[in-house]
Design a protein around this motif. Structure first.
Motif, mmCIF file in Angstrom:
data_model
loop_
_atom_site.group_PDB
_atom_site.id
_atom_site.type_symbol
_atom_site.label_atom_id
_atom_site.label_comp_id
_atom_site.label_asym_id
_atom_site.label_seq_id
_atom_site.Cartn_x
_atom_site.Cartn_y
_atom_site.Cartn_z
ATOM 1 N N ASP A 142 -0.423 12.453 6.366
ATOM 2 C CA ASP A 142 -0.497 12.320 7.852
ATOM 3 C C ASP A 142 -1.005 13.581 8.440
ATOM 4 O OD1 ASP A 142 0.369 9.767 7.833
ATOM 5 O OD2 ASP A 142 2.369 10.114 8.091
ATOM 6 N N ALA A 143 -0.303 14.669 7.902
ATOM 7 C CA ALA A 143 -0.677 16.007 8.675
ATOM 8 C C ALA A 143 -2.293 16.173 8.365
ATOM 9 C CB ALA A 143 0.101 17.180 8.060
ATOM 10 N N ILE A 144 -2.699 16.007 7.136
ATOM 11 C CA ILE A 144 -4.173 16.036 7.081
ATOM 12 C C ILE A 144 -5.195 15.335 7.745
ATOM 13 C CG2 ILE A 144 -6.002 15.672 5.335
ATOM 14 C CD1 ILE A 144 -3.730 16.918 2.947
ATOM 15 N N GLN A 145 -4.661 13.974 7.837
ATOM 16 C CA GLN A 145 -5.427 13.018 8.976
ATOM 17 C C GLN A 145 -5.447 13.515 10.390
ATOM 18 O OE1 GLN A 145 -3.592 9.337 7.985
ATOM 19 N NE2 GLN A 145 -5.247 8.666 6.548
ATOM 20 N N ALA A 146 -4.198 14.034 10.575
ATOM 21 C CA ALA A 146 -4.043 14.651 12.040
ATOM 22 C C ALA A 146 -4.821 15.569 12.318
ATOM 23 C CB ALA A 146 -2.616 14.704 12.462
ATOM 24 N N LEU A 147 -4.942 16.746 11.289
ATOM 25 C CA LEU A 147 -5.976 18.038 11.488
ATOM 26 C C LEU A 147 -7.439 17.359 11.608
ATOM 27 C CD1 LEU A 147 -6.194 20.817 11.484
ATOM 28 C CD2 LEU A 147 -6.291 20.702 9.066
ATOM 29 N N VAL A 148 -7.754 16.653 10.752
ATOM 30 C CA VAL A 148 -9.180 15.988 10.685
ATOM 31 C C VAL A 148 -9.607 15.435 11.876
ATOM 32 C CG1 VAL A 148 -10.635 14.237 9.667
ATOM 33 C CG2 VAL A 148 -9.226 15.817 8.085
ATOM 34 N N ASP A 149 -8.618 14.520 12.301
ATOM 35 C CA ASP A 149 -9.058 13.863 13.481
ATOM 36 C C ASP A 149 -8.999 14.723 14.947
ATOM 37 O OD1 ASP A 149 -9.287 11.414 12.149
ATOM 38 O OD2 ASP A 149 -7.137 10.651 12.578
ATOM 39 N N ALA A 150 -8.088 15.745 14.950
ATOM 40 C CA ALA A 150 -8.136 16.713 16.229
ATOM 41 C C ALA A 150 -9.348 17.741 15.967
ATOM 42 C CB ALA A 150 -7.017 17.501 15.973
ATOM 43 N N GLN A 151 -9.862 18.077 14.778
ATOM 44 C CA GLN A 151 -10.989 19.123 14.780
ATOM 45 C C GLN A 151 -12.290 18.291 14.558
ATOM 46 O OE1 GLN A 151 -10.024 22.148 12.109
ATOM 47 N NE2 GLN A 151 -8.441 22.888 13.488
ATOM 48 N N TYR A 152 -12.432 17.254 14.043
ATOM 49 C CA TYR A 152 -13.508 16.571 13.969
ATOM 50 C C TYR A 152 -13.362 15.099 14.003
ATOM 51 C CZ TYR A 152 -13.345 20.691 10.506
ATOM 52 O OH TYR A 152 -13.267 21.932 10.147
ATOM 53 N N PRO A 153 -13.725 15.088 15.126
ATOM 54 C CA PRO A 153 -13.325 13.656 15.765
ATOM 55 C C PRO A 153 -14.665 12.505 15.286
ATOM 56 C CG PRO A 153 -13.300 14.955 17.622
ATOM 57 C CD PRO A 153 -13.581 15.565 16.365
ATOM 58 N N GLY A 154 -14.303 11.167 14.978
ATOM 59 C CA GLY A 154 -15.304 10.304 14.544
ATOM 60 C C GLY A 154 -15.207 10.109 13.190
ATOM 61 N N ARG A 155 -14.129 10.406 12.501
ATOM 62 C CA ARG A 155 -13.973 10.303 10.927
ATOM 63 C C ARG A 155 -14.254 8.990 10.605
ATOM 64 N NH1 ARG A 155 -9.167 8.753 8.374
ATOM 65 N NH2 ARG A 155 -8.197 8.998 10.184
ATOM 66 N N LYS A 156 -15.167 8.558 9.491
ATOM 67 C CA LYS A 156 -15.492 7.487 8.863
ATOM 68 C C LYS A 156 -15.120 7.587 7.473
ATOM 69 C CE LYS A 156 -19.346 7.120 12.159
ATOM 70 N NZ LYS A 156 -20.803 6.842 12.377
ATOM 71 N N ALA A 157 -14.898 6.147 7.034
ATOM 72 C CA ALA A 157 -14.502 5.771 5.735
ATOM 73 C C ALA A 157 -15.463 4.960 5.019
ATOM 74 C CB ALA A 157 -13.057 5.724 5.672
ATOM 75 N N ALA A 158 -15.807 4.900 3.933
ATOM 76 C CA ALA A 158 -16.290 3.689 3.213
ATOM 77 C C ALA A 158 -15.756 3.835 1.695
ATOM 78 C CB ALA A 158 -17.842 4.160 3.102
ATOM 79 N N PRO A 159 -15.263 2.832 1.314
ATOM 80 C CA PRO A 159 -14.921 2.471 -0.099
ATOM 81 C C PRO A 159 -16.266 2.876 -0.942
ATOM 82 C CG PRO A 159 -15.043 0.374 0.943
ATOM 83 C CD PRO A 159 -15.540 1.239 1.931
ATOM 84 N N ALA A 160 -15.727 3.624 -2.357
ATOM 85 C CA ALA A 160 -16.758 3.852 -3.316
ATOM 86 C C ALA A 160 -15.983 3.642 -4.620
ATOM 87 C CB ALA A 160 -16.989 5.339 -3.211
ATOM 88 N N GLY A 161 -15.821 2.518 -5.107
ATOM 89 C CA GLY A 161 -15.110 2.356 -6.441
ATOM 90 C C GLY A 161 -13.553 2.570 -6.189
ATOM 91 N N ILE A 162 -12.938 3.237 -7.143
ATOM 92 C CA ILE A 162 -11.618 3.709 -7.055
ATOM 93 C C ILE A 162 -11.190 4.731 -5.889
ATOM 94 C CG2 ILE A 162 -11.005 2.644 -9.385
ATOM 95 C CD1 ILE A 162 -11.095 5.943 -10.053
ATOM 96 N N ALA A 163 -12.461 5.361 -5.248
ATOM 97 C CA ALA A 163 -12.299 6.214 -4.370
ATOM 98 C C ALA A 163 -12.694 5.518 -3.042
ATOM 99 C CB ALA A 163 -13.114 7.725 -4.879
ATOM 100 N N THR A 164 -12.756 6.653 -2.073
ATOM 101 C CA THR A 164 -13.338 6.567 -0.657
ATOM 102 C C THR A 164 -14.205 7.702 -0.372
ATOM 103 O OG1 THR A 164 -11.436 5.212 -0.160
ATOM 104 C CG2 THR A 164 -12.558 6.191 1.688
ATOM 105 N N ILE A 165 -15.430 7.536 0.248
ATOM 106 C CA ILE A 165 -16.229 8.626 0.818
ATOM 107 C C ILE A 165 -15.787 8.585 2.386
ATOM 108 C CG2 ILE A 165 -18.513 9.332 1.388
ATOM 109 C CD1 ILE A 165 -18.162 8.950 -1.536
ATOM 110 N N LEU A 166 -15.167 9.980 2.849
ATOM 111 C CA LEU A 166 -14.824 10.163 4.106
ATOM 112 C C LEU A 166 -15.908 11.135 4.576
ATOM 113 C CD1 LEU A 166 -11.149 11.301 3.700
ATOM 114 C CD2 LEU A 166 -12.050 9.282 4.526
#
Length: 85
Positions: free
Chosen positions: A22-46
């Motif tokens: 949650d803290a990591i997501q909050a920091l990313v969203d505060a400093q780098y708005p517009g985060r996008k995610a796409a599934p990539a097998g067993i991982a996710t590309i952020l």
């Protein structure tokens, strides 16, 4: 927070506890708005901050892996801010 910044090949991986997500997501969203995610097998590309990161959470051992020099800088900054160093 328990975090580690590791070298993985040519780039960096920010390793952290599931409880820190949650803290990591909050920091990313505060400093780098517009985060996008796409599934990539067993991982996710952020995508944030103009860079792409591989997010994995296998065996409750989450990490963000950089794919560029600029991404390494972003992970270093996140580590410094969240770990207090």
């Amino acid at each position: 927070m328990t975090m580690t910044l590791l070298s993985v090949g040519k780039h960096l991986s920010l390793e952290f506890d599931p409880s820190d997500l949650d803290a990591i997501q909050a920091l990313v969203d505060a400093q780098y708005p517009g985060r996008k995610a796409a599934p990539a097998g067993i991982a996710t590309i952020l995508a944030f901050g103009g860079e792409e990161f591989l997010y994995q959470n296998e065996w409750d051992d989450p990490c963000l892996i950089s794919s560029s020099t600029r991404g390494d800088e972003i992970l270093r900054s996140m580590y410094a801010q969240l770990s207090g160093g």
